[in-house]
Design a protein around this motif. Structure first.
Motif, PDB file in Angstrom:
ATOM      1  N   LYS A 185       8.036  18.058  -6.215  1.00 52.54           N
ATOM      2  CA  LYS A 185       9.171  18.655  -6.924  1.00 52.54           C
ATOM      3  C   LYS A 185      10.511  18.251  -6.302  1.00 52.54           C
ATOM      4  CE  LYS A 185       7.885  22.872  -6.002  1.00 52.54           C
ATOM      5  NZ  LYS A 185       6.916  22.492  -4.954  1.00 52.54           N
ATOM      6  N   SER A 186      10.641  18.444  -4.989  1.00 50.84           N
ATOM      7  CA  SER A 186      11.902  18.132  -4.313  1.00 50.84           C
ATOM      8  C   SER A 186      12.198  16.640  -4.362  1.00 50.84           C
ATOM      9  CB  SER A 186      11.862  18.620  -2.857  1.00 50.84           C
ATOM     10  OG  SER A 186      11.744  20.025  -2.791  1.00 50.84           O
ATOM     11  N   ILE A 187      11.176  15.813  -4.221  1.00 52.85           N
ATOM     12  CA  ILE A 187      11.379  14.363  -4.288  1.00 52.85           C
ATOM     13  C   ILE A 187      11.849  13.954  -5.682  1.00 52.85           C
ATOM     14  CG2 ILE A 187      10.223  12.116  -4.167  1.00 52.85           C
ATOM     15  CD1 ILE A 187      10.750  13.310  -1.462  1.00 52.85           C
ATOM     16  N   THR A 188      11.389  14.660  -6.707  1.00 50.76           N
ATOM     17  CA  THR A 188      11.857  14.383  -8.064  1.00 50.76           C
ATOM     18  C   THR A 188      13.355  14.609  -8.162  1.00 50.76           C
ATOM     19  OG1 THR A 188       9.721  14.980  -9.059  1.00 50.76           O
ATOM     20  CG2 THR A 188      11.648  15.047 -10.495  1.00 50.76           C
ATOM     21  N   LEU A 189      13.848  15.731  -7.623  1.00 46.60           N
ATOM     22  CA  LEU A 189      15.284  16.007  -7.650  1.00 46.60           C
ATOM     23  C   LEU A 189      16.054  14.959  -6.857  1.00 46.60           C
ATOM     24  CD1 LEU A 189      15.711  19.884  -7.286  1.00 46.60           C
ATOM     25  CD2 LEU A 189      15.228  18.509  -9.313  1.00 46.60           C
ATOM     26  N   ARG A 190      15.551  14.616  -5.678  1.00 51.44           N
ATOM     27  CA  ARG A 190      16.238  13.637  -4.844  1.00 51.44           C
ATOM     28  C   ARG A 190      16.225  12.251  -5.485  1.00 51.44           C
ATOM     29  NH1 ARG A 190      15.066  17.797  -1.894  1.00 51.44           N
ATOM     30  NH2 ARG A 190      16.003  18.195   0.160  1.00 51.44           N
ATOM     31  N   SER A 191      15.184  11.956  -6.234  1.00 53.69           N
ATOM     32  CA  SER A 191      15.116  10.670  -6.933  1.00 53.69           C
ATOM     33  C   SER A 191      16.184  10.591  -8.011  1.00 53.69           C
ATOM     34  CB  SER A 191      13.732  10.482  -7.554  1.00 53.69           C
ATOM     35  OG  SER A 191      12.724  10.466  -6.563  1.00 53.69           O
ATOM     36  N   ILE A 192      16.442  11.709  -8.689  1.00 52.92           N
ATOM     37  CA  ILE A 192      17.467  11.730  -9.739  1.00 52.92           C
ATOM     38  C   ILE A 192      18.825  11.347  -9.154  1.00 52.92           C
ATOM     39  CG2 ILE A 192      18.754  13.251 -11.304  1.00 52.92           C
ATOM     40  CD1 ILE A 192      16.093  14.788 -11.729  1.00 52.92           C
ATOM     41  N   THR A 248      13.466  33.426 -15.181  1.00 53.79           N
ATOM     42  CA  THR A 248      14.699  32.637 -15.112  1.00 53.79           C
ATOM     43  C   THR A 248      14.768  31.479 -16.095  1.00 53.79           C
ATOM     44  OG1 THR A 248      14.677  33.117 -12.727  1.00 53.79           O
ATOM     45  CG2 THR A 248      16.234  31.464 -13.482  1.00 53.79           C
ATOM     46  N   CYS A 249      13.652  30.806 -16.362  1.00 55.88           N
ATOM     47  CA  CYS A 249      13.697  29.477 -17.004  1.00 55.88           C
ATOM     48  C   CYS A 249      13.420  29.533 -18.508  1.00 55.88           C
ATOM     49  CB  CYS A 249      12.692  28.550 -16.333  1.00 55.88           C
ATOM     50  SG  CYS A 249      12.995  28.365 -14.556  1.00 55.88           S
ATOM     51  N   ASP A 250      14.053  28.598 -19.224  1.00 54.28           N
ATOM     52  CA  ASP A 250      13.796  28.450 -20.662  1.00 54.28           C
ATOM     53  C   ASP A 250      12.525  27.642 -20.901  1.00 54.28           C
ATOM     54  OD1 ASP A 250      16.374  29.623 -21.591  1.00 54.28           O
ATOM     55  OD2 ASP A 250      17.201  27.903 -20.509  1.00 54.28           O
ATOM     56  N   ARG A 251      12.367  26.584 -20.128  1.00 57.03           N
ATOM     57  CA  ARG A 251      11.157  25.766 -20.213  1.00 57.03           C
ATOM     58  C   ARG A 251      10.601  25.553 -18.818  1.00 57.03           C
ATOM     59  NH1 ARG A 251      11.177  20.752 -21.568  1.00 57.03           N
ATOM     60  NH2 ARG A 251      13.401  20.365 -21.241  1.00 57.03           N
ATOM     61  N   VAL A 252       9.326  25.175 -18.741  1.00 56.57           N
ATOM     62  CA  VAL A 252       8.684  24.973 -17.450  1.00 56.57           C
ATOM     63  C   VAL A 252       7.879  23.681 -17.468  1.00 56.57           C
ATOM     64  CG1 VAL A 252       6.678  26.373 -18.131  1.00 56.57           C
ATOM     65  CG2 VAL A 252       7.167  26.004 -15.699  1.00 56.57           C
ATOM     66  N   ALA A 253       7.891  22.992 -16.329  1.00 54.30           N
ATOM     67  CA  ALA A 253       7.042  21.812 -16.128  1.00 54.30           C
ATOM     68  C   ALA A 253       6.236  22.055 -14.861  1.00 54.30           C
ATOM     69  CB  ALA A 253       7.897  20.550 -15.996  1.00 54.30           C
ATOM     70  N   VAL A 254       4.925  22.119 -14.997  1.00 60.15           N
ATOM     71  CA  VAL A 254       4.033  22.380 -13.863  1.00 60.15           C
ATOM     72  C   VAL A 254       3.643  21.038 -13.247  1.00 60.15           C
ATOM     73  CG1 VAL A 254       1.878  23.455 -13.112  1.00 60.15           C
ATOM     74  CG2 VAL A 254       3.169  24.444 -15.021  1.00 60.15           C
ATOM     75  N   MET A 255       3.824  20.932 -11.920  1.00 60.23           N
ATOM     76  CA  MET A 255       3.635  19.657 -11.230  1.00 60.23           C
ATOM     77  C   MET A 255       2.580  19.791 -10.148  1.00 60.23           C
ATOM     78  SD  MET A 255       6.789  17.312  -9.912  1.00 60.23           S
ATOM     79  CE  MET A 255       6.583  15.551  -9.663  1.00 60.23           C
ATOM     80  N   CYS A 257       0.863  -1.192   0.000  1.00 62.57           N
ATOM     81  CA  CYS A 257       0.000   0.000   0.000  1.00 62.57           C
ATOM     82  C   CYS A 257       0.899   1.241   0.000  1.00 62.57           C
ATOM     83  CB  CYS A 257      -0.914  -0.025   1.227  1.00 62.57           C
ATOM     84  SG  CYS A 257      -2.143   1.289   1.243  1.00 62.57           S
ATOM     85  N   PRO A 258       1.591   1.494  -1.117  1.00 62.19           N
ATOM     86  CA  PRO A 258       2.598   2.546  -1.142  1.00 62.19           C
ATOM     87  C   PRO A 258       2.005   3.952  -1.191  1.00 62.19           C
ATOM     88  CG  PRO A 258       2.360   1.611  -3.320  1.00 62.19           C
ATOM     89  CD  PRO A 258       1.470   0.790  -2.405  1.00 62.19           C
ATOM     90  N   LEU A 259       2.760   4.918  -0.674  1.00 64.53           N
ATOM     91  CA  LEU A 259       2.446   6.329  -0.852  1.00 64.53           C
ATOM     92  C   LEU A 259       3.281   6.806  -2.036  1.00 64.53           C
ATOM     93  CD1 LEU A 259       2.558   7.552   2.861  1.00 64.53           C
ATOM     94  CD2 LEU A 259       0.538   7.025   1.483  1.00 64.53           C
ATOM     95  N   VAL A 260       2.605   7.182  -3.117  1.00 63.71           N
ATOM     96  CA  VAL A 260       3.295   7.544  -4.355  1.00 63.71           C
ATOM     97  C   VAL A 260       3.516   9.055  -4.379  1.00 63.71           C
ATOM     98  CG1 VAL A 260       3.254   7.436  -6.863  1.00 63.71           C
ATOM     99  CG2 VAL A 260       2.202   5.602  -5.520  1.00 63.71           C
ATOM    100  N   ALA A 261       4.792   9.461  -4.256  1.00 61.72           N
ATOM    101  CA  ALA A 261       5.127  10.889  -4.217  1.00 61.72           C
ATOM    102  C   ALA A 261       5.385  11.455  -5.602  1.00 61.72           C
ATOM    103  CB  ALA A 261       6.357  11.106  -3.333  1.00 61.72           C
ATOM    104  N   LEU A 276      10.739  23.619 -12.501  1.00 65.78           N
ATOM    105  CA  LEU A 276       9.780  22.638 -11.997  1.00 65.78           C
ATOM    106  C   LEU A 276       8.959  23.365 -10.951  1.00 65.78           C
ATOM    107  CD1 LEU A 276       9.167  19.640 -12.507  1.00 65.78           C
ATOM    108  CD2 LEU A 276      10.698  19.070 -10.639  1.00 65.78           C
ATOM    109  N   VAL A 277       7.697  23.661 -11.268  1.00 66.99           N
ATOM    110  CA  VAL A 277       6.915  24.577 -10.445  1.00 66.99           C
ATOM    111  C   VAL A 277       5.654  23.899  -9.915  1.00 66.99           C
ATOM    112  CG1 VAL A 277       5.671  25.518 -12.435  1.00 66.99           C
ATOM    113  CG2 VAL A 277       5.901  26.907 -10.379  1.00 66.99           C
ATOM    114  N   GLY A 278       5.256  24.297  -8.708  1.00 66.60           N
ATOM    115  CA  GLY A 278       4.048  23.766  -8.080  1.00 66.60           C
ATOM    116  C   GLY A 278       4.058  24.106  -6.603  1.00 66.60           C
ATOM    117  N   GLU A 279       2.919  23.900  -5.948  1.00 70.02           N
ATOM    118  CA  GLU A 279       2.822  24.171  -4.516  1.00 70.02           C
ATOM    119  C   GLU A 279       3.646  23.167  -3.714  1.00 70.02           C
ATOM    120  OE1 GLU A 279      -1.607  25.464  -3.516  1.00 70.02           O
ATOM    121  OE2 GLU A 279      -1.538  23.959  -5.102  1.00 70.02           O
ATOM    122  N   SER A 280       3.832  23.473  -2.434  1.00 71.46           N
ATOM    123  CA  SER A 280       4.496  22.525  -1.534  1.00 71.46           C
ATOM    124  C   SER A 280       3.713  21.218  -1.512  1.00 71.46           C
ATOM    125  CB  SER A 280       4.571  23.106  -0.117  1.00 71.46           C
ATOM    126  OG  SER A 280       5.378  24.261  -0.098  1.00 71.46           O
ATOM    127  N   GLY A 281       4.421  20.104  -1.575  1.00 75.38           N
ATOM    128  CA  GLY A 281       3.749  18.808  -1.591  1.00 75.38           C
ATOM    129  C   GLY A 281       3.442  18.286  -2.976  1.00 75.38           C
TER     130      GLY A 281
END
Length: 337
Positions: A52-59, A225-232, A24-28, A44-49
């Protein structure tokens, strides 16, 4: 004259990061895909939660062992996901570096900044002690710290918040990484220092040909600042594209809401717009669109049927069942004010 196509250095495909019990995983982060080219800044833009940060840490593989990462993270053609800790350590810092949110908690308060930069250089370069000191001075000077030679023996608490963030950038740049992951690098800084830090990152990306992923919750920062944006949102991408295109013509209700939240030509004492509700908990994500509960144009199918990212124009992708209704809704709101 045709522009030379830049090399894609990072290609993330179907990234999924989960925590908790496997049954029963929690999918971040859920099925996230994007690319970053050399010398490009992706926001990489979006509200807290939003994930975004987990994506960077996953990399970088630093969600392990509590987190589990699936999918492909192709760094210059090499998949980082199956690598063991020893192999990942050879990539971290040397080829991919990261600036964390809080410099005061990321820097060791018991060590001088010169020693902390030297540690990074010792781990990732073949420089001797004298060369490391010279490189540390060069790095502090590069990020705009006055009298860099005299500051090597100072401790983190002897620097202001903006200067500590510059020290963090200097440490990240120590071994000339080809990709910089910047996790809200201007958090808690005043607007003047924020602007200086963002301009510094832009200049470094341009001058060094370094790719950057900039995590932020501020569409204004992305626009500047950014050339491209990904809304999360809810661990998923809901819109991607060239920054100028998304800012001028957002298509997803969440992107439209974020842009609407930026104060522009607002009369005094006028209530500012905010997206109603709050981001969903990881254990309460709907099967369909994660934004359903807060979306002003959600239909019955939105909760049950997950929208796929569809190409809608030049490098544009949007995941929404009701793109046209969203545009009409937000246009009508603006016309009414």
């Amino acid at each position: 004259m045709h522009q030379i196509e830049k090399e894609t250095v990072l290609d993330v495909r179907g990234l999924r990061t989960e925590f908790g019990l496997a049954e029963c995983p929690l999918v971040a982060v859920d099925d996230v895909s994007f690319q970053v080219k050399a010398g490009e800044i992706l926001g990489l833009v979006g509200e807290s939660g939003s994930g975004k940060s987990i994506t960077l840490r996953s990399i970088l593989g630093i969600v392990r062992p509590r987190g589990r990462v699936w999918g492909e993270i192709l760094w210059k053609g090499r998949d980082l996901v199956p690598l063991d800790e020893a192999a990942l350590r050879r990539v971290r810092g040397r080829e991919i570096a990261m600036i964390f949110q809080e410099p005061m908690s990321s820097l060791n308060p018991l060590l001088t900044v010169g020693l902390q930069i030297s540690e990074n250089l010792a781990a990732h370069t073949d420089l001797n002690s004298k060369e490391r000191k010279a490189r540390a001075i060069e790095l502090l000077d590069m990020v705009g710290i006055p009298a860099a030679r005299n500051r090597l023996g100072d401790y983190p608490h002897e620097f202001s918040g903006g200067m500590r963030q510059r020290v963090m950038i200097a440490i990240a740049l120590a071994s000339n990484p080809q990709l910089l992951l910047a996790d809200e690098p201007t958090t808690a800084l005043d607007v003047t220092i924020q602007d200086q830090i963002l301009r510094l990152i832009q200049a470094l990306s341009r001058d060094l040909g370094m790719a950057v992923i900039l995590v932020t919750h501020d569409m204004g920062v992305v626009a500047e600042t950014c050339d491209r944006v990904a809304v999360m949102y809810g661990g998923r991408l809901c819109e991607t594209g060239l920054t100028a295109d998304v800012i001028a013509d957002a298509r997803h209700p969440y992107s439209l809401g974020l842009l609407r939240s930026i104060p522009r030509d607002v009369a005094p004492r006028t209530p500012l717009y905010s997206i109603p509700g709050a981001p969903p908990s990881l254990n309460a994500l709907p099967a369909g669109c994660a934004f359903t509960a807060r979306c002003p144009v959600a239909g019955p199918e939105c909760r049950d049927v997950r929208p796929s990212l569809e190409t809608t124009g030049r490098q544009r992708q949007v995941a929404c069942h009701h793109r046209e209704e969203a545009l009409i809704h937000f246009s009508a709101r603006e016309a009414a004010q």
